[in-house]
Design an enzyme around this catalytic site. Structure first.
Site, PDB file in Angstrom:
ATOM      1  N   ASN A   1      10.079  -4.452   0.390  1.00 25.98           N
ATOM      2  CA  ASN A   1      10.339  -4.180  -1.018  1.00 25.98           C
ATOM      3  C   ASN A   1      11.459  -5.017  -1.597  1.00 25.98           C
ATOM      4  O   ASN A   1      11.547  -5.191  -2.806  1.00 25.98           O
ATOM      5  CB  ASN A   1      10.604  -2.683  -1.219  1.00 25.98           C
TER       6      ASN A   1
ATOM      7  N   GLU B   1       4.036   1.117   3.738  1.00 30.18           N
ATOM      8  CA  GLU B   1       4.845  -0.073   4.010  1.00 30.18           C
ATOM      9  C   GLU B   1       5.900   0.186   5.064  1.00 30.18           C
ATOM     10  O   GLU B   1       6.746   1.057   4.906  1.00 30.18           O
ATOM     11  CB  GLU B   1       5.518  -0.539   2.735  1.00 30.18           C
TER      12      GLU B   1
ATOM     13  N   LYS C   1      -7.266   2.931  -1.560  1.00 28.28           N
ATOM     14  CA  LYS C   1      -6.268   1.871  -1.390  1.00 28.28           C
ATOM     15  C   LYS C   1      -4.898   2.436  -1.741  1.00 28.28           C
ATOM     16  O   LYS C   1      -4.792   3.447  -2.445  1.00 28.28           O
ATOM     17  CB  LYS C   1      -6.588   0.648  -2.243  1.00 28.28           C
TER      18      LYS C   1
ATOM     19  N   THR D   1      -0.406   1.187  -7.251  1.00 28.85           N
ATOM     20  CA  THR D   1      -1.499   2.098  -7.521  1.00 28.85           C
ATOM     21  C   THR D   1      -2.220   2.562  -6.287  1.00 28.85           C
ATOM     22  O   THR D   1      -2.646   1.791  -5.439  1.00 28.85           O
ATOM     23  CB  THR D   1      -2.541   1.465  -8.466  1.00 28.85           C
TER      24      THR D   1
ATOM     25  N   THR E   1      -4.971  -4.201  -2.278  1.00 26.80           N
ATOM     26  CA  THR E   1      -3.926  -5.103  -2.798  1.00 26.80           C
ATOM     27  C   THR E   1      -2.984  -5.424  -1.637  1.00 26.80           C
ATOM     28  O   THR E   1      -3.192  -6.399  -0.923  1.00 26.80           O
ATOM     29  CB  THR E   1      -3.166  -4.492  -3.997  1.00 26.80           C
TER      30      THR E   1
END
Lengths: 408, 408
Positions: free
Chosen positions: A403, A279, A181, A192, A155
């Protein structure tokens, strides 16, 4: 930019006999993107899994747990682009409909299919698109397809994550291949963490369940990006049953332990890959806590350090800020912790001794370690023999940017 | 820029009869900065406090707890610029030496002095500088000195924090004035949350201890910036004993409850001021959880939301991201939580109903609330009568900048 995560090399991904994979571009969220993945398993395969502890668990998680309890799983179906979470009764019906469609394509029963979804939550699953993609995924089914599979479950990942090991046990070669992932509860509307590990060994279901729990506790349950957990997190282990070794049914056998170690190694690589691609991550941090009375208190200390935004921003700044790490140890919730016994190392540099600054420590040494892209924080509690390690990343401007900008 | 924190107005800070304050510029870290504060209390005053739960508690915290246990406290001494934390035996001796110096200045016993320190940790307390500053602080002692006092305890605060209330109980006026500094475990090497509240009521020590615990649980224990707690956090309540009301000795009396409410209001204002001045804060968030079985589970849910970096970046981005809030509720650790009963409001906007998106909710309404500088997140667990509220701020680029740049 992931931290030291090598690009996926399809030549190093070994097919697992008895496990076929096929993908489709079903246009769930974007066109021409691999977004549906099928696993097909032969008769006699076993499957086991561990799932999110989040009370808001998604419809596919509820259904997968239920189907797993009946055994004899023959297929897995994974879609990206929509998590089918927070969707209530309708979500359960949709997940069931996807299982039925897969079952009908493959000639198995609906209860033999495990569904997984990842993507935006609180929106209905676009089942028609998934139905329409299934024939393409079925036509694509083959054993040598792991690289495509790793891409099909991505994703917000910036790189596909897959790894393979071959290990010789009792004279026979076992192949273990997995994909994952992430990244943790990162961008949770596209969230997820998923992990799928397959092997060609024959492992009884009960033993496989023990194996997946063991591996999860040393891999996917030991990573953290920001402490948040998702509604859909799942880690699934499949054993196709092609290589039969009697010892695999006995968890005390040397054969089983060799298999367990290899599977844990693959799982750990896949879990760490998620952190490396966290991230905004610029550093990969191992927090190793030793000398606790039990593993739980080691984990509590490790997570207190790994979750502290102050510690994580200090890593980002390459600042050997002892105070932040010691303070995190202090509030980890160990009521009778004697802080005057604690030692702290940054890699090989002994920074705190008996709860205070090591008199021989010079800040240049700490600074040198903090500038590295991989750092081990080692805490010695000096009150027992237990230990554990947790992996995390630093906390950068980009974490906030990613974010805060999401959805805007 | 603090979020809606009015500038300190000395005219609104009422002196508390029986409580004198005096400051000094002792040059502990920087010249010409108010960095030492003395409180002097008359005979018959009572003092009570609550302190950090961090196992790495600082030397002054250890000593203050010990001195408090003997009662009859007559002075408090606070220094900024150095936390005297992680300083071992030497730190304890230094804190004791400061108490002795204050005792000798004021003609009281060393055990009648409570010491407090805030600032950089792991460095020895510059006791000589503090000694040298004490005469200046003593000469400055006066009742009408709260504005200077609020400045004298600041470290990274961008504004002094002080407030006053007068309340008439049983026909007599009680004055309550307090100061605080923060911001949570923000810049933890310059850290520490401190709160001091004084009143002219006569309150027996045991009752005052109950009062400080009650107020702390509704104020300083209900705020969070980043979940980290400091080595030096302290909240102290002083009662000078000038206004005698018999009911104050009886916690079930209406008089005591009126005093309790007024004191809690002052404490809450001071605690919220710390959040409003949180590092990088652009929004003030109240997380109100209702309908829990007990207050502990309400607090667990509230803190899960208030600590989530994903929720906090969504506030920064003014993004009404329901998924993040629901997911945080889901991992708050309430094992038997029925998520299908949960309702969620952003101010007056009903965003989630029975665990899913409210069909009548439109994102524009959520967006409107999220753009405000003050937002209430209201969670209804619908499983009991307990409730609690936690206050926090958002998570901005500036938080990372401030905490990553610090020390560099």
């Amino acid at each position: 930019m992931p931290v030291n995560l090598p690009a996926l090399d399809p030549a190093h991904l070994f097919p697992v006999p008895g496990v076929e994979l096929g993908y489709a571009c079903a246009g769930i969220k974007k066109p021409n993107r691999k977004d549906v993945l099928l696993f097909r398993l032969g008769a006699g395969a076993t499957v086991a899994g561990v799932f999110t502890q989040n009370r808001f668990c998604a419809a596919p998680v509820i259904l997968s747990k239920d189907h797993l309890s009946h055994g004899d799983i023959r297929a897995l179906v994974i879609n990206t682009g929509n998590a089918n979470a927070g969707t209530g009764e309708k979500g359960l019906l949709d997940a069931r409909a996807v299982c039925e469609a897969v079952a009908s394509q493959l000639g198995v029963k609906s209860a033999q299919v495990l569904p997984f979804s990842t993507g935006v939550i609180l929106e209905p699953l676009p089942v028609e698109k998934i139905f329409a993609g299934l024939p393409q995924a079925k036509a694509d089914l083959k054993e040598d397809n792991w690289a495509n599979a790793a891409e099909a479950i991505m994703t917000t990942d910036t790189q596909p994550k897959a790894t393979s090991r071959r290990v010789v046990i009792a004279g026979q070669t076992i192949t273990i291949t997995g994909i994952s992932k992430g990244a943790g509860m990162i961008r949770p509307n596209m969230a997820t963490m998923l992990g799928f590990v397959a092997m060609d060994a024959a492992v009884p279901q009960a033993v496989l369940q023990e194996l997946v729990g063991y591996a999860a506790n040393r891999s996917f349950n030991r990573i953290t990006i920001d402490g948040d957990t998702s509604t859909n997190d799942s880690f699934i282990m499949m054993a196709s049953g092609r290589v039969q070794i009697p010892g695999f049914a006995d968890t005390s056998s040397a054969e089983f332990q060799a298999l367990r170690d290899a599977v844990t190694e693959v799982s750990t690589w896949l879990a760490q890959a998620i952190v490396r691609d966290g991230e905004g991550a610029t550093k990969f941090i191992s927090v190793q806590v030793e000398g606790g009375r039990d593993e739980a208190e080691c984990a509590a200390v490790a997570y207190a350090i790994a979750h502290s935004p102050l510690v994580k921003t200090a890593f980002f700044a390459s600042d050997p800020n002892l105070g932040r790490i010691l303070a995190a140890i202090g509030y980890a919730g160990i009521g009778d912790l004697d802080v005057s016994k604690i030692d702290l190392y940054l890699d090989d540099v002994w920074v705190a001794k008996q709860g205070g600054r090591n008199p021989d420590y010079c800040e240049e040494d700490g600074q040198r370690v903090m500038k590295q892209s991989e750092i081990t924080v080692r805490v010695l509690l000096n009150r027992g023999d237990a230990r554990t390690t947790v992996w995390t990343c630093d906390f950068s401007y980009d974490y906030v940017r990613i974010n805060a900008d999401y959805r805007s």
